[in-house]
Design a protein around this motif. Structure first.
Motif, PDB file in Angstrom:
ATOM      1  N   ALA A 102       0.941  -1.064   0.010  1.00 38.46           N
ATOM      2  CA  ALA A 102      -0.041   0.108   0.038  1.00 38.46           C
ATOM      3  C   ALA A 102       0.905   1.307  -0.057  1.00 38.46           C
ATOM      4  O   ALA A 102       0.517   2.293  -0.678  1.00 38.46           O
ATOM      5  N   ALA A 103       1.949   1.402   0.688  1.00 41.59           N
ATOM      6  CA  ALA A 103       2.894   2.517   0.757  1.00 41.59           C
ATOM      7  C   ALA A 103       3.624   2.573  -0.459  1.00 41.59           C
ATOM      8  O   ALA A 103       3.968   3.821  -0.666  1.00 41.59           O
ATOM      9  N   LEU A 104       3.737   1.609  -1.261  1.00 39.60           N
ATOM     10  CA  LEU A 104       4.344   1.966  -2.845  1.00 39.60           C
ATOM     11  C   LEU A 104       3.567   3.022  -3.546  1.00 39.60           C
ATOM     12  O   LEU A 104       4.182   3.525  -4.243  1.00 39.60           O
ATOM     13  N   SER A 105       2.088   3.041  -3.258  1.00 37.91           N
ATOM     14  CA  SER A 105       1.532   4.141  -4.152  1.00 37.91           C
ATOM     15  C   SER A 105       1.520   5.540  -3.504  1.00 37.91           C
ATOM     16  O   SER A 105       0.940   6.572  -4.079  1.00 37.91           O
ATOM     17  N   ASP A 106       2.344   5.871  -2.609  1.00 38.90           N
ATOM     18  CA  ASP A 106       2.412   7.112  -1.989  1.00 38.90           C
ATOM     19  C   ASP A 106       2.920   8.062  -2.753  1.00 38.90           C
ATOM     20  O   ASP A 106       4.015   7.802  -3.609  1.00 38.90           O
ATOM     21  N   LYS A 107       2.579   9.416  -2.560  1.00 38.33           N
ATOM     22  CA  LYS A 107       2.935  10.219  -3.664  1.00 38.33           C
ATOM     23  C   LYS A 107       4.252  10.685  -3.492  1.00 38.33           C
ATOM     24  O   LYS A 107       4.972  11.517  -4.229  1.00 38.33           O
ATOM     25  N   LYS A 108       4.843  10.277  -2.220  1.00 35.81           N
ATOM     26  CA  LYS A 108       6.288  10.706  -1.917  1.00 35.81           C
ATOM     27  C   LYS A 108       7.219   9.814  -2.768  1.00 35.81           C
ATOM     28  O   LYS A 108       8.619  10.158  -2.521  1.00 35.81           O
ATOM     29  N   ARG A 109       6.884   8.686  -3.323  1.00 44.85           N
ATOM     30  CA  ARG A 109       7.636   7.903  -3.892  1.00 44.85           C
ATOM     31  C   ARG A 109       8.184   8.475  -5.071  1.00 44.85           C
ATOM     32  O   ARG A 109       7.499   9.126  -5.947  1.00 44.85           O
ATOM     33  N   SER A 110       9.502   8.378  -5.430  1.00 41.63           N
ATOM     34  CA  SER A 110      10.452   8.722  -6.636  1.00 41.63           C
ATOM     35  C   SER A 110      10.853   7.483  -7.350  1.00 41.63           C
ATOM     36  O   SER A 110      12.099   7.177  -6.997  1.00 41.63           O
ATOM     37  N   GLY A 111      10.191   6.952  -8.162  1.00 41.41           N
ATOM     38  CA  GLY A 111      10.776   5.775  -8.975  1.00 41.41           C
ATOM     39  C   GLY A 111      10.971   4.674  -8.074  1.00 41.41           C
ATOM     40  O   GLY A 111      10.124   4.208  -7.296  1.00 41.41           O
ATOM     41  N   SER A 112      12.161   4.019  -8.170  1.00 42.11           N
ATOM     42  CA  SER A 112      12.701   3.116  -7.333  1.00 42.11           C
ATOM     43  C   SER A 112      13.013   3.568  -5.688  1.00 42.11           C
ATOM     44  O   SER A 112      13.672   2.466  -5.093  1.00 42.11           O
ATOM     45  N   MET A 113      13.034   4.640  -5.429  1.00 41.83           N
ATOM     46  CA  MET A 113      13.366   5.274  -4.108  1.00 41.83           C
ATOM     47  C   MET A 113      12.219   5.783  -3.347  1.00 41.83           C
ATOM     48  O   MET A 113      11.109   6.445  -3.813  1.00 41.83           O
ATOM     49  N   VAL A 114      12.271   5.955  -1.787  1.00 42.75           N
ATOM     50  CA  VAL A 114      11.336   6.358  -1.030  1.00 42.75           C
ATOM     51  C   VAL A 114      12.025   6.894  -0.214  1.00 42.75           C
ATOM     52  O   VAL A 114      13.133   6.523   0.331  1.00 42.75           O
ATOM     53  N   ASN A 115      11.897   8.287   0.122  1.00 45.67           N
ATOM     54  CA  ASN A 115      12.598   9.178   0.995  1.00 45.67           C
ATOM     55  C   ASN A 115      11.780   8.856   2.668  1.00 45.67           C
ATOM     56  O   ASN A 115      10.765   9.246   2.699  1.00 45.67           O
ATOM     57  N   LEU A 116      12.324   7.931   3.402  1.00 44.38           N
ATOM     58  CA  LEU A 116      11.923   7.752   4.606  1.00 44.38           C
ATOM     59  C   LEU A 116      12.415   8.808   5.457  1.00 44.38           C
ATOM     60  O   LEU A 116      13.371   9.114   5.615  1.00 44.38           O
ATOM     61  N   ILE A 117      11.628   9.225   6.442  1.00 43.44           N
ATOM     62  CA  ILE A 117      11.921  10.367   7.222  1.00 43.44           C
ATOM     63  C   ILE A 117      12.073   9.555   8.787  1.00 43.44           C
ATOM     64  O   ILE A 117      11.254   8.995   9.222  1.00 43.44           O
ATOM     65  N   ILE A 118      13.425   9.450   9.139  1.00 41.79           N
ATOM     66  CA  ILE A 118      13.487   8.552  10.557  1.00 41.79           C
ATOM     67  C   ILE A 118      14.104   9.620  11.605  1.00 41.79           C
ATOM     68  O   ILE A 118      15.103  10.313  11.209  1.00 41.79           O
ATOM     69  N   PRO A 119      13.265   9.549  12.501  1.00 43.37           N
ATOM     70  CA  PRO A 119      13.886  10.425  13.941  1.00 43.37           C
ATOM     71  C   PRO A 119      15.358   9.781  14.218  1.00 43.37           C
ATOM     72  O   PRO A 119      15.709   8.526  14.337  1.00 43.37           O
ATOM     73  N   GLU A 120      15.971  10.825  14.430  1.00 46.40           N
ATOM     74  CA  GLU A 120      17.338  10.065  15.106  1.00 46.40           C
ATOM     75  C   GLU A 120      17.456  10.495  16.537  1.00 46.40           C
ATOM     76  O   GLU A 120      18.007   9.867  17.583  1.00 46.40           O
ATOM     77  N   ARG A 121      16.619  11.916  16.936  1.00 49.44           N
ATOM     78  CA  ARG A 121      16.677  12.171  18.334  1.00 49.44           C
ATOM     79  C   ARG A 121      15.640  13.300  18.612  1.00 49.44           C
ATOM     80  O   ARG A 121      15.260  13.595  17.325  1.00 49.44           O
TER      81      ARG A 121
END
Length: 143
Positions: A102-121
């Motif tokens: 389901a996440a593959l249809s997300d508009k933030k996807r750019s071709g074969s890459m997805v920008n995951l936003i991951i908290p560091e702190r």
């Protein structure tokens, strides 16, 4: 206190949007939880609201980020605690595979890459360009 929290969050969001109106860089961090949250929304046929989907996504990304050594455990715990404090879900009944599809249809996807936003702190997130084929195992680490 809730009003102060909301005001502070909106002030931060406003400052970020003003710095990056076209989402070319910094503004992407506002998408924390959105990609996987979108997967939860889609899987539920939108019975899970956008806000609750994003909360689920934030929880999964925080746990997966901690499992991968990106997110400090204290930050992961703080994120989960605040979501729970406000009655937001931190899990869902969907498998990593179904969330991934389901996440593959997300508009933030750019071709074969997805920008995951991951908290560091708390207060700092990493924009992690991630190959699509690695998203499912990332989700599995956070379920």
């Amino acid at each position: 206190p809730v009003e102060e929290l909301l005001y502070g969050a909106l002030s931060i969001k406003k400052a970020i949007v003003e710095q990056d109106e076209r989402e070319g860089g910094l503004r992407k961090i506002l998408n924390l939880g959105h990609t996987i949250g979108h997967g939860a929304e889609v899987q539920s046929h939108f019975e899970i609201s956008h806000g609750k989907g994003v909360a689920i996504g934030m929880a999964i990304v925080s746990r997966a980020g901690a499992a991968c050594g990106i997110c400090e455990c204290g930050a992961k715990d703080a994120i989960l605690d605040i979501l729970c404090k406000f009655g937001l879900p931190v899990s869902c009944a969907y498998s990593a595979e179904s969330l991934y599809r389901a996440a593959l249809s997300d508009k933030k996807r750019s071709g074969s890459m997805v920008n995951l936003i991951i908290p560091e702190r708390i207060g700092f997130c990493r924009i992690e360009p991630t190959p699509v084929e690695k998203i499912q195992s990332f989700i599995e680490a956070g379920l």
